[in-house]
Write a protein that holds these residues in place. Structure first.
Motif, PDB file in Angstrom:
ATOM      1  N   VAL A  43       0.881  -1.172   0.000  1.00 32.31           N
ATOM      2  CA  VAL A  43       0.000   0.000   0.000  1.00 32.31           C
ATOM      3  C   VAL A  43       0.914   1.216   0.000  1.00 32.31           C
ATOM      4  O   VAL A  43       1.697   1.410   0.923  1.00 32.31           O
ATOM      5  CB  VAL A  43      -0.923   0.015   1.239  1.00 32.31           C
TER       6      VAL A  43
ATOM      7  N   ASP B 159      -2.170   5.088  -3.030  1.00 33.95           N
ATOM      8  CA  ASP B 159      -3.322   4.258  -2.704  1.00 33.95           C
ATOM      9  C   ASP B 159      -4.229   4.892  -1.657  1.00 33.95           C
ATOM     10  O   ASP B 159      -5.434   4.656  -1.646  1.00 33.95           O
ATOM     11  CB  ASP B 159      -2.874   2.879  -2.206  1.00 33.95           C
TER      12      ASP B 159
ATOM     13  N   VAL C 298      -9.411  -0.020  -3.514  1.00 28.42           N
ATOM     14  CA  VAL C 298      -8.063  -0.086  -4.083  1.00 28.42           C
ATOM     15  C   VAL C 298      -7.285  -1.230  -3.452  1.00 28.42           C
ATOM     16  O   VAL C 298      -6.627  -2.015  -4.145  1.00 28.42           O
ATOM     17  CB  VAL C 298      -7.315   1.264  -3.890  1.00 28.42           C
TER      18      VAL C 298
END
Length: 79
Positions: A54, A58, A71
């Protein structure tokens, strides 16, 4: 809501002291008053929680919690 969303809410509760009733899917991280350092901490916690990378793109201050969950889920999180 999705499992990823629910787990994101738990991360916000445990890591940032927010209450579940303070968090809605359409709130942005900015609405929750998370600054850039808090978003970095959230990204790291999400990486650990979901086992996927991540990055800064993101999770941004203007993203909603549900957008961030989508996401992360798209990265192949297993339930």
């Amino acid at each position: 809501m999705s499992d990823v969303y629910n787990r994101m809410v738990k991360l916000l509760q445990t890591g940032f002291g927010l209450e579940a009733d303070e968090i809605t899917p359409d709130q942005t991280f900015s609405d929750l008053e998370l600054d850039s350092l808090a978003l970095v901490e959230l990204s790291l916690a999400a990486q650990e929680e979901f086992g996927v990378p991540v990055n800064d793109e993101d999770i941004s201050a203007q993203d909603t919690i549900s957008q961030a969950a989508e996401v992360i889920a798209a990265k192949g999180v297993t339930v």
